[in-house]
Design a protein around this motif. Structure first.
Motif, PDB file in Angstrom:
ATOM      1  N   GLU A   1       0.909  -1.238  -0.020  1.00  0.00           N
ATOM      2  CA  GLU A   1       0.160   0.008   0.025  1.00  0.00           C
ATOM      3  C   GLU A   1       0.889   1.378  -0.290  1.00  0.00           C
ATOM      4  OE1 GLU A   1      -2.763  -0.288   3.168  1.00  0.00           O
ATOM      5  OE2 GLU A   1      -4.178  -1.542   2.105  1.00  0.00           O
ATOM      6  N   GLY A   2       2.236   0.992   0.591  1.00  0.00           N
ATOM      7  CA  GLY A   2       2.690   2.300   0.573  1.00  0.00           C
ATOM      8  C   GLY A   2       3.563   2.577  -0.706  1.00  0.00           C
ATOM      9  N   ASP A   3       3.418   1.476  -1.556  1.00  0.00           N
ATOM     10  CA  ASP A   3       4.375   1.753  -2.885  1.00  0.00           C
ATOM     11  C   ASP A   3       4.327   3.255  -3.388  1.00  0.00           C
ATOM     12  OD1 ASP A   3       5.275  -0.559  -5.104  1.00  0.00           O
ATOM     13  OD2 ASP A   3       5.037   1.700  -5.836  1.00  0.00           O
ATOM     14  N   VAL A   4       5.341   3.922  -3.986  1.00  0.00           N
ATOM     15  CA  VAL A   4       5.427   5.251  -4.278  1.00  0.00           C
ATOM     16  C   VAL A   4       4.888   5.133  -5.503  1.00  0.00           C
ATOM     17  CG1 VAL A   4       7.291   5.810  -2.830  1.00  0.00           C
ATOM     18  CG2 VAL A   4       7.669   5.294  -5.110  1.00  0.00           C
ATOM     19  N   ARG A   5       4.486   4.378  -6.349  1.00  0.00           N
ATOM     20  CA  ARG A   5       4.090   4.496  -7.597  1.00  0.00           C
ATOM     21  C   ARG A   5       2.509   4.556  -7.771  1.00  0.00           C
ATOM     22  NH1 ARG A   5       6.537  -1.089  -9.892  1.00  0.00           N
ATOM     23  NH2 ARG A   5       6.147  -1.683  -7.675  1.00  0.00           N
ATOM     24  N   GLN A   6       2.334   5.552  -6.979  1.00  0.00           N
ATOM     25  CA  GLN A   6       0.835   5.841  -6.622  1.00  0.00           C
ATOM     26  C   GLN A   6       0.669   7.415  -6.644  1.00  0.00           C
ATOM     27  OE1 GLN A   6      -1.696   3.490  -4.007  1.00  0.00           O
ATOM     28  NE2 GLN A   6       0.297   2.834  -3.485  1.00  0.00           N
ATOM     29  N   GLY A   7      -0.176   8.091  -7.174  1.00  0.00           N
ATOM     30  CA  GLY A   7      -0.303   9.661  -7.095  1.00  0.00           C
ATOM     31  C   GLY A   7      -1.923  10.023  -6.831  1.00  0.00           C
ATOM     32  N   PRO A   8      -2.126  11.141  -7.066  1.00  0.00           N
ATOM     33  CA  PRO A   8      -3.486  11.635  -7.107  1.00  0.00           C
ATOM     34  C   PRO A   8      -4.308  11.208  -7.902  1.00  0.00           C
ATOM     35  CG  PRO A   8      -1.988  13.581  -8.060  1.00  0.00           C
ATOM     36  CD  PRO A   8      -0.917  12.515  -7.285  1.00  0.00           C
ATOM     37  N   HIS A   9      -3.764  10.575  -9.135  1.00  0.00           N
ATOM     38  CA  HIS A   9      -4.562  10.265 -10.111  1.00  0.00           C
ATOM     39  C   HIS A   9      -4.562   8.526 -10.181  1.00  0.00           C
ATOM     40  CE1 HIS A   9      -3.955  14.359 -11.777  1.00  0.00           C
ATOM     41  NE2 HIS A   9      -5.056  14.439 -11.036  1.00  0.00           N
ATOM     42  N   GLY A  10      -4.453   8.080  -9.208  1.00  0.00           N
ATOM     43  CA  GLY A  10      -4.286   6.679  -9.035  1.00  0.00           C
ATOM     44  C   GLY A  10      -3.004   5.761  -9.125  1.00  0.00           C
ATOM     45  N   PRO A  11      -2.976   4.692  -8.909  1.00  0.00           N
ATOM     46  CA  PRO A  11      -1.967   3.720  -8.894  1.00  0.00           C
ATOM     47  C   PRO A  11      -1.551   3.714 -10.549  1.00  0.00           C
ATOM     48  CG  PRO A  11      -3.958   2.560  -8.529  1.00  0.00           C
ATOM     49  CD  PRO A  11      -4.181   3.824  -8.605  1.00  0.00           C
ATOM     50  N   HIS A  12      -0.091   3.605 -10.649  1.00  0.00           N
ATOM     51  CA  HIS A  12       0.362   3.633 -11.900  1.00  0.00           C
ATOM     52  C   HIS A  12       0.147   2.429 -12.568  1.00  0.00           C
ATOM     53  CE1 HIS A  12       3.480   7.289 -10.758  1.00  0.00           C
ATOM     54  NE2 HIS A  12       2.023   7.617 -10.580  1.00  0.00           N
ATOM     55  N   ASP A  13       0.454   2.203 -13.885  1.00  0.00           N
ATOM     56  CA  ASP A  13       0.010   0.854 -14.526  1.00  0.00           C
ATOM     57  C   ASP A  13       1.221  -0.221 -14.414  1.00  0.00           C
ATOM     58  OD1 ASP A  13      -2.457   0.823 -15.710  1.00  0.00           O
ATOM     59  OD2 ASP A  13      -1.794   2.393 -17.213  1.00  0.00           O
ATOM     60  N   ASP A  14       2.142   0.156 -14.030  1.00  0.00           N
ATOM     61  CA  ASP A  14       3.367  -0.799 -13.734  1.00  0.00           C
ATOM     62  C   ASP A  14       3.050  -1.401 -12.359  1.00  0.00           C
ATOM     63  OD1 ASP A  14       4.169   1.642 -12.478  1.00  0.00           O
ATOM     64  OD2 ASP A  14       6.197   1.435 -12.966  1.00  0.00           O
ATOM     65  N   LEU A  15       2.518  -0.678 -11.457  1.00  0.00           N
ATOM     66  CA  LEU A  15       2.193  -1.154 -10.052  1.00  0.00           C
ATOM     67  C   LEU A  15       0.903  -2.059 -10.378  1.00  0.00           C
ATOM     68  CD1 LEU A  15       2.273  -1.586  -7.211  1.00  0.00           C
ATOM     69  CD2 LEU A  15       0.956   0.721  -6.938  1.00  0.00           C
ATOM     70  N   ARG A  16       0.139  -1.622 -11.034  1.00  0.00           N
ATOM     71  CA  ARG A  16      -1.349  -2.371 -11.161  1.00  0.00           C
ATOM     72  C   ARG A  16      -0.678  -3.708 -12.038  1.00  0.00           C
ATOM     73  NH1 ARG A  16      -3.978  -3.588 -15.791  1.00  0.00           N
ATOM     74  NH2 ARG A  16      -2.819  -2.136 -17.125  1.00  0.00           N
ATOM     75  N   ARG A  17       0.122  -3.691 -12.998  1.00  0.00           N
ATOM     76  CA  ARG A  17       0.756  -4.997 -13.545  1.00  0.00           C
ATOM     77  C   ARG A  17       1.249  -6.058 -12.503  1.00  0.00           C
ATOM     78  NH1 ARG A  17       1.945  -1.786 -18.046  1.00  0.00           N
ATOM     79  NH2 ARG A  17       0.164  -1.308 -19.432  1.00  0.00           N
ATOM     80  N   GLU A  18       2.098  -5.434 -11.849  1.00  0.00           N
ATOM     81  CA  GLU A  18       2.594  -6.229 -10.731  1.00  0.00           C
ATOM     82  C   GLU A  18       1.809  -6.870  -9.929  1.00  0.00           C
ATOM     83  OE1 GLU A  18       6.846  -3.648 -10.307  1.00  0.00           O
ATOM     84  OE2 GLU A  18       5.715  -4.234  -8.603  1.00  0.00           O
ATOM     85  N   LEU A  19       0.611  -6.153  -9.479  1.00  0.00           N
ATOM     86  CA  LEU A  19      -0.407  -6.874  -8.593  1.00  0.00           C
ATOM     87  C   LEU A  19      -1.350  -7.634  -9.176  1.00  0.00           C
ATOM     88  CD1 LEU A  19      -1.251  -3.437  -7.075  1.00  0.00           C
ATOM     89  CD2 LEU A  19      -0.301  -5.132  -5.753  1.00  0.00           C
ATOM     90  N   ASN A  20      -1.416  -7.587 -10.541  1.00  0.00           N
ATOM     91  CA  ASN A  20      -2.340  -8.325 -11.274  1.00  0.00           C
ATOM     92  C   ASN A  20      -1.715  -9.709 -11.379  1.00  0.00           C
ATOM     93  OD1 ASN A  20      -3.550  -6.020 -13.942  1.00  0.00           O
ATOM     94  ND2 ASN A  20      -4.315  -6.426 -11.822  1.00  0.00           N
TER      95      ASN A  20
END
Ligand SMILES: Cc1cc2nc3c(=O)[nH]c(=O)nc-3n(C[C@H](O)[C@H](O)[C@H](O)COP(=O)(O)OP(=O)(O)OC[C@H]3O[C@@H](n4cnc5c(N)ncnc54)[C@H](O)[C@@H]3O)c2cc1C
Length: 391
Positions: A29-48
């Motif tokens: 949850e603390g991953d820095v690849r998140q901002g005011p416009h949501g989680p970045h796609d590389d983080l999303r892909r890792e989670l997927n």
């Protein structure tokens, strides 16, 4: 017969999702690849990838298209457990707007459209958006104000208009566009890279949980081939209901999980923190807030499960999903608000996820139909049942 027992498969599913969220998602949850416009796609892909490895990707999608093929009640169990973390639904590829779009594509799209748009979406290879709402004076709470035009030109439609609040448009592979054609409201599938789609800006909003944020879009002579019409031309509003009734219920499921997390954090604080000679929870003012949270969470779960049960039986769930949506969006916000209060000053800091849940839940009273519109629709049905209302 009234039966609230879960099958052994449903119990096992809940345990698997809970373990996945606790062990694999919350630590990120603390991953820095998140901002005011949501989680970045590389983080999303890792989670997927993590969810795929656990066999938990796209629980709501049919097995033929790469999902788990769960019914609505089982989805209620899985989505609530996923919603316990803001990253959970993203990880399991059951977040809005993709989840609702997958559901609609599975029901309405042609086989060729499913291969092209649904399969990669269900696999987490792409994202999508659903473009219906327009800035005033266009379609908002009232979809009949739809202004975006799709004009026939040979074997194409030419689309012109503006949309806003379009979740996930930035970074989406394709859009489902609602436009007005000579046949009536029509849904069209378009690659977001097509010439004629302009992302004017990404809105800064109260929430930060949706990949890509919420965009303002402009269509300038966007050409859509007729094979990319979703379903039949002129049936767009009917299909929007196909999407919205289950989609608003899945929002309830995910937010129920989030509010439960906030409640557990506040409960644990109230069980430890001392004030005036006893722990907070033993002061009636705090204890009653905890009790009211339990009551609200319980009511929401019952309303969700009942509506999911109706959907699983192919029964009409329009009123039940409207009631669940109003109940959950309002009751879960009250839960989050009480949690902030119980946590005192810590409640408004980023030291817990409660502040974020409180903030993000607010928007749920507006999207997928503002509370007032659902109440208005429910009231009209009530009046009709008395024989006194207009049809
Ligand atoms: C975070 C977020 C994400 C969204 N994502 C998407 C998306 O991906 N795609 C998309 O197409 N749209 C999206 N929307 C738009 C959303 O569906 C609209 O905001 C919603 O339909 C309301 O439309 P509006 O904002 O134009 O409000 P308006 O139509 O201007 O209504 C404003 C207010 O008027 C009141 N009102 C309206 N009608 C009635 C009535 N009959 N009786 C009483 N009061 C009434 C309500 O309080 C309502 O909130 C999103 C919105 C938000 C906030």
């Amino acid at each position: 017969m009234i039966d609230f027992s879960l099958s052994s498969e449903q119990e096992a599913l809940r345990a698997r999702v809970q373990a996945f969220i606790r062990d694999r998602v919350i630590p990120r949850e603390g991953d820095v690849r998140q901002g005011p416009h949501g989680p970045h796609d590389d983080l999303r892909r890792e989670l997927n990838a993590l969810a795929r490895a656990e066999g938990l990707l796209a629980p709501h999608v049919g097995r033929d298209w790469g999902g788990l093929g769960l019914d609505h009640v089982s989805c209620a169990i899985a989505f609530e457990a996923a919603g316990y973390s803001p990253l959970g639904p993203i990880a399991m590829n059951c977040s809005a707007p993709d989840e609702g779009n997958m559901h609609m594509l599975e029901l309405i799209a042609t086989e060729a459209q499913k291969e092209r748009f649904l399969r990669p979406l269900a696999a987490g290879e792409t994202r999508s958006c659903f473009a219906m709402t327009e800035p005033a004076p266009g379609a908002g709470a009232d979809p009949n104000l739809l202004n975006t035009e799709a004009r026939r030109d040979g074997d194409h439609y030419v689309v012109n208009g503006r949309k806003w609040l379009i979740t996930g448009a930035q970074g989406a592979a394709f859009a489902i566009i609602m436009a007005r054609s000579e046949e009536g409201a029509t849904m069209l599938l378009s690659d977001m890279s097509a010439p004629g789609i302009v992302i004017e800006r990404i809105l800064d909003t109260i929430d930060q949980g949706f990949a890509g944020g919420h965009a303002v879009l402009r269509f300038e002579n966007l050409r859509v081939p007729e094979e990319n019409v979703l379903g039949a031309p002129g049936e767009g509003f009917k299909y929007a209901q196909v999407r919205l009734a289950p989609a608003r219920l899945t929002h309830c499921m995910r937010w129920l999980g989030a509010a439960t997390r906030a409640h557990e954090i506040a409960r644990d604080y109230a069980a430890r923190r001392q004030a005036f000679g006893r722990v907070l929870g033993e002061h009636e003012g705090v204890g009653f807030m905890l009790a009211d949270n339990e009551i609200d969470l319980h009511q929401c779960r019952l309303a969700i499960w009942h509506c999911a049960w109706l959907l699983d039986r192919g029964l009409s769930a329009g009123s039940a999903s409207s009631m669940a949506k109003v109940l959950c969006s309002e009751a879960l916000f009250r839960v989050a608000d009480r949690c902030v209060q119980i946590l005192g000053g810590m409640g408004v800091t980023h030291d817990t996820v409660v502040e974020r849940i409180f903030r993000e839940l607010r928007a749920f009273r507006i999207y997928d139909g503002p509370s007032e519109v659902h109440r208005w629709a429910l009231a009209r049905r009530a009046l009709r049942a008395s024989g006194a209302g207009h049809s």
